[in-house]
Design a protein around this motif. Structure first.
Motif, PDB file in Angstrom:
ATOM      1  N   MET A   1     -23.953  64.992   2.452  1.00  0.00           N
ATOM      2  CA  MET A   1     -23.738  66.415   2.249  1.00  0.00           C
ATOM      3  C   MET A   1     -22.721  66.923   3.275  1.00  0.00           C
ATOM      4  O   MET A   1     -22.859  66.656   4.465  1.00  0.00           O
ATOM      5  N   PRO A   2     -21.700  67.651   2.852  1.00  0.00           N
ATOM      6  CA  PRO A   2     -20.697  68.155   3.794  1.00  0.00           C
ATOM      7  C   PRO A   2     -21.319  69.087   4.832  1.00  0.00           C
ATOM      8  O   PRO A   2     -22.233  69.843   4.525  1.00  0.00           O
ATOM      9  N   PHE A   3     -20.820  69.014   6.068  1.00  0.00           N
ATOM     10  CA  PHE A   3     -21.302  69.881   7.137  1.00  0.00           C
ATOM     11  C   PHE A   3     -20.103  70.555   7.781  1.00  0.00           C
ATOM     12  O   PHE A   3     -19.208  69.880   8.291  1.00  0.00           O
ATOM     13  N   VAL A   4     -20.094  71.887   7.737  1.00  0.00           N
ATOM     14  CA  VAL A   4     -18.941  72.653   8.222  1.00  0.00           C
ATOM     15  C   VAL A   4     -19.407  73.785   9.134  1.00  0.00           C
ATOM     16  O   VAL A   4     -20.299  74.552   8.777  1.00  0.00           O
ATOM     17  N   VAL A   5     -18.786  73.862  10.304  1.00  0.00           N
ATOM     18  CA  VAL A   5     -18.934  75.012  11.191  1.00  0.00           C
ATOM     19  C   VAL A   5     -17.586  75.720  11.187  1.00  0.00           C
ATOM     20  O   VAL A   5     -16.561  75.119  11.512  1.00  0.00           O
ATOM     21  N   VAL A   6     -17.594  76.978  10.787  1.00  0.00           N
ATOM     22  CA  VAL A   6     -16.371  77.784  10.762  1.00  0.00           C
ATOM     23  C   VAL A   6     -16.270  78.533  12.080  1.00  0.00           C
ATOM     24  O   VAL A   6     -17.243  79.133  12.535  1.00  0.00           O
ATOM     25  N   ILE A   7     -15.099  78.481  12.687  1.00  0.00           N
ATOM     26  CA  ILE A   7     -14.841  79.296  13.878  1.00  0.00           C
ATOM     27  C   ILE A   7     -13.660  80.196  13.560  1.00  0.00           C
ATOM     28  O   ILE A   7     -12.634  79.735  13.061  1.00  0.00           O
ATOM     29  N   THR A   8     -13.850  81.479  13.798  1.00  0.00           N
ATOM     30  CA  THR A   8     -12.846  82.446  13.385  1.00  0.00           C
ATOM     31  C   THR A   8     -12.647  83.518  14.450  1.00  0.00           C
ATOM     32  O   THR A   8     -13.488  83.704  15.328  1.00  0.00           O
ATOM     33  N   GLY A   9     -11.545  84.183  14.353  1.00  0.00           N
ATOM     34  CA  GLY A   9     -11.211  85.274  15.257  1.00  0.00           C
ATOM     35  C   GLY A   9      -9.787  85.692  14.957  1.00  0.00           C
ATOM     36  O   GLY A   9      -9.004  84.907  14.430  1.00  0.00           O
ATOM     37  N   ILE A  10      -9.456  86.911  15.307  1.00  0.00           N
ATOM     38  CA  ILE A  10      -8.114  87.384  14.975  1.00  0.00           C
ATOM     39  C   ILE A  10      -7.086  86.763  15.923  1.00  0.00           C
ATOM     40  O   ILE A  10      -7.443  86.278  17.003  1.00  0.00           O
ATOM     41  N   PRO A  11      -5.825  86.757  15.528  1.00  0.00           N
ATOM     42  CA  PRO A  11      -4.795  86.175  16.390  1.00  0.00           C
ATOM     43  C   PRO A  11      -4.804  86.795  17.788  1.00  0.00           C
ATOM     44  O   PRO A  11      -4.876  88.014  17.935  1.00  0.00           O
ATOM     45  N   GLY A  12      -4.777  85.928  18.790  1.00  0.00           N
ATOM     46  CA  GLY A  12      -4.743  86.383  20.172  1.00  0.00           C
ATOM     47  C   GLY A  12      -6.099  86.474  20.847  1.00  0.00           C
ATOM     48  O   GLY A  12      -6.187  86.791  22.026  1.00  0.00           O
ATOM     49  N   VAL A  13      -7.165  86.157  20.127  1.00  0.00           N
ATOM     50  CA  VAL A  13      -8.503  86.272  20.707  1.00  0.00           C
ATOM     51  C   VAL A  13      -8.860  85.056  21.574  1.00  0.00           C
ATOM     52  O   VAL A  13      -9.767  85.119  22.386  1.00  0.00           O
ATOM     53  N   GLY A  14      -8.140  83.952  21.397  1.00  0.00           N
ATOM     54  CA  GLY A  14      -8.418  82.754  22.185  1.00  0.00           C
ATOM     55  C   GLY A  14      -9.229  81.709  21.450  1.00  0.00           C
ATOM     56  O   GLY A  14      -9.740  80.768  22.053  1.00  0.00           O
ATOM     57  N   LYS A  15      -9.322  81.846  20.167  1.00  0.00           N
ATOM     58  CA  LYS A  15     -10.143  80.965  19.332  1.00  0.00           C
ATOM     59  C   LYS A  15      -9.765  79.495  19.477  1.00  0.00           C
ATOM     60  O   LYS A  15     -10.633  78.643  19.697  1.00  0.00           O
ATOM     61  N   SER A  16      -8.506  79.193  19.354  1.00  0.00           N
ATOM     62  CA  SER A  16      -8.080  77.789  19.415  1.00  0.00           C
ATOM     63  C   SER A  16      -8.303  77.195  20.803  1.00  0.00           C
ATOM     64  O   SER A  16      -8.732  76.047  20.931  1.00  0.00           O
ATOM     65  N   THR A  17      -8.053  77.976  21.832  1.00  0.00           N
ATOM     66  CA  THR A  17      -8.276  77.504  23.205  1.00  0.00           C
ATOM     67  C   THR A  17      -9.752  77.209  23.438  1.00  0.00           C
ATOM     68  O   THR A  17     -10.115  76.143  23.952  1.00  0.00           O
ATOM     69  N   ILE A  18     -10.604  78.136  23.054  1.00  0.00           N
ATOM     70  CA  ILE A  18     -12.052  77.955  23.227  1.00  0.00           C
ATOM     71  C   ILE A  18     -12.527  76.732  22.455  1.00  0.00           C
ATOM     72  O   ILE A  18     -13.309  75.925  22.956  1.00  0.00           O
ATOM     73  N   LYS A  80     -17.497  62.967   5.103  1.00  0.00           N
ATOM     74  CA  LYS A  80     -17.460  61.774   5.951  1.00  0.00           C
ATOM     75  C   LYS A  80     -17.886  62.063   7.387  1.00  0.00           C
ATOM     76  O   LYS A  80     -18.428  61.195   8.062  1.00  0.00           O
ATOM     77  N   GLU A  81     -17.572  63.273   7.862  1.00  0.00           N
ATOM     78  CA  GLU A  81     -17.900  63.644   9.240  1.00  0.00           C
ATOM     79  C   GLU A  81     -17.978  65.164   9.346  1.00  0.00           C
ATOM     80  O   GLU A  81     -17.312  65.870   8.591  1.00  0.00           O
ATOM     81  N   PRO A  82     -18.785  65.670  10.279  1.00  0.00           N
ATOM     82  CA  PRO A  82     -18.882  67.125  10.441  1.00  0.00           C
ATOM     83  C   PRO A  82     -17.520  67.727  10.796  1.00  0.00           C
ATOM     84  O   PRO A  82     -16.753  67.143  11.555  1.00  0.00           O
ATOM     85  N   VAL A  83     -17.254  68.888  10.239  1.00  0.00           N
ATOM     86  CA  VAL A  83     -15.969  69.561  10.451  1.00  0.00           C
ATOM     87  C   VAL A  83     -16.180  70.855  11.228  1.00  0.00           C
ATOM     88  O   VAL A  83     -17.066  71.646  10.904  1.00  0.00           O
ATOM     89  N   LEU A  84     -15.352  71.045  12.234  1.00  0.00           N
ATOM     90  CA  LEU A  84     -15.240  72.329  12.916  1.00  0.00           C
ATOM     91  C   LEU A  84     -13.954  72.948  12.388  1.00  0.00           C
ATOM     92  O   LEU A  84     -12.858  72.446  12.647  1.00  0.00           O
ATOM     93  N   LEU A  85     -14.111  73.996  11.609  1.00  0.00           N
ATOM     94  CA  LEU A  85     -12.998  74.586  10.871  1.00  0.00           C
ATOM     95  C   LEU A  85     -12.466  75.825  11.578  1.00  0.00           C
ATOM     96  O   LEU A  85     -13.112  76.867  11.607  1.00  0.00           O
ATOM     97  N   ASP A  86     -11.294  75.701  12.157  1.00  0.00           N
ATOM     98  CA  ASP A  86     -10.603  76.784  12.857  1.00  0.00           C
ATOM     99  C   ASP A  86      -9.819  77.578  11.812  1.00  0.00           C
ATOM    100  O   ASP A  86      -8.952  77.030  11.133  1.00  0.00           O
TER     101      ASP A  86
END
Length: 196
Positions: A1-18, A80-86
């Motif tokens: 079964m697919p496993f997805v964690v979505v991480i979101t935030g508006i541009p400039g919030v630091g989402k990708s860095t975190i 195939k593997e858990p996904v952290l979706l930016d």
């Protein structure tokens, strides 16, 4: 079964860095997937854009078609593997705000968790002004606050279609980055225990 964690935030919030820092600290073994990168890749292959910042200017129907294609690709990875979706929950376009995930897309992805990264509008504005690598639209603090409010509303709508849990993490300039990273690590570790 697919496993997805979505991480979101508006541009400039630091989402990708975190996200990148949290993945180094967590016990979790997630594959980091950036929804926008995959959409950009598809759009370039289709000859629609040359630069990533042109994406938000595509017409909504074209964006939705790209979103559906990318969602299918992500589900294949997540089998195939858990996904952290930016990704972005909402995208500001010339015509208005576009949901990052229309209903059909969220139903395909069916995330288990949705993490929203937020910061004070003044902090986000300052980060955007310092980021010279991107061609960002200029927004006022009021518009940034509205965009964050829309992200929360979008996350609730997404959760209605997926039963995902929602977590809001704040990333403030004064020692907020480390705290935000640690909070995300806790979420990812919890996700792994749920996935196992």
């Amino acid at each position: 079964m697919p496993f997805v964690v979505v991480i979101t935030g508006i541009p400039g919030v630091g989402k990708s860095t975190i996200t990148k820092l949290a993945l180094k600290k967590t016990r979790a073994k997630f594959r980091l997937v950036n929804f926008g990168d995959l959409m950009f890749e598809e759009a370039v292959n289709m000859g629609l854009v040359k630069h990533r910042d042109e994406m938000r200017k595509l017409d909504p129907l074209t964006q939705k078609e790209l979103q559906l294609k990318v969602a299918q690709r992500i589900v294949e990875i997540a089998r195939k593997e858990p996904v952290l979706l930016d990704t972005h929950a909402t995208i500001r376009t010339p015509a208005g705000y576009l949901l990052g995930f229309p209903r059909e897309v969220i139903e395909i992805l069916n995330p288990n968790f949705i993490v929203i990264i937020e910061a004070a509008p003044s902090e986000i504005l300052g980060r955007r002004l310092r980021d010279l690598k991107r061609d960002r639209d200029v927004e006022t603090e009021e518009q940034i606050a509205r965009h964050q409010d829309l992200n929360r509303a979008a996350a609730i709508a997404y959760a209605m279609h997926s039963n995902a849990l929602i977590k809001i993490i704040e990333n403030h300039e004064d020692k907020g980055l480390e705290e935000a990273v640690n909070e995300l690590v806790k979420v990812l570790d919890l996700a792994v225990s749920e996935y196992a």
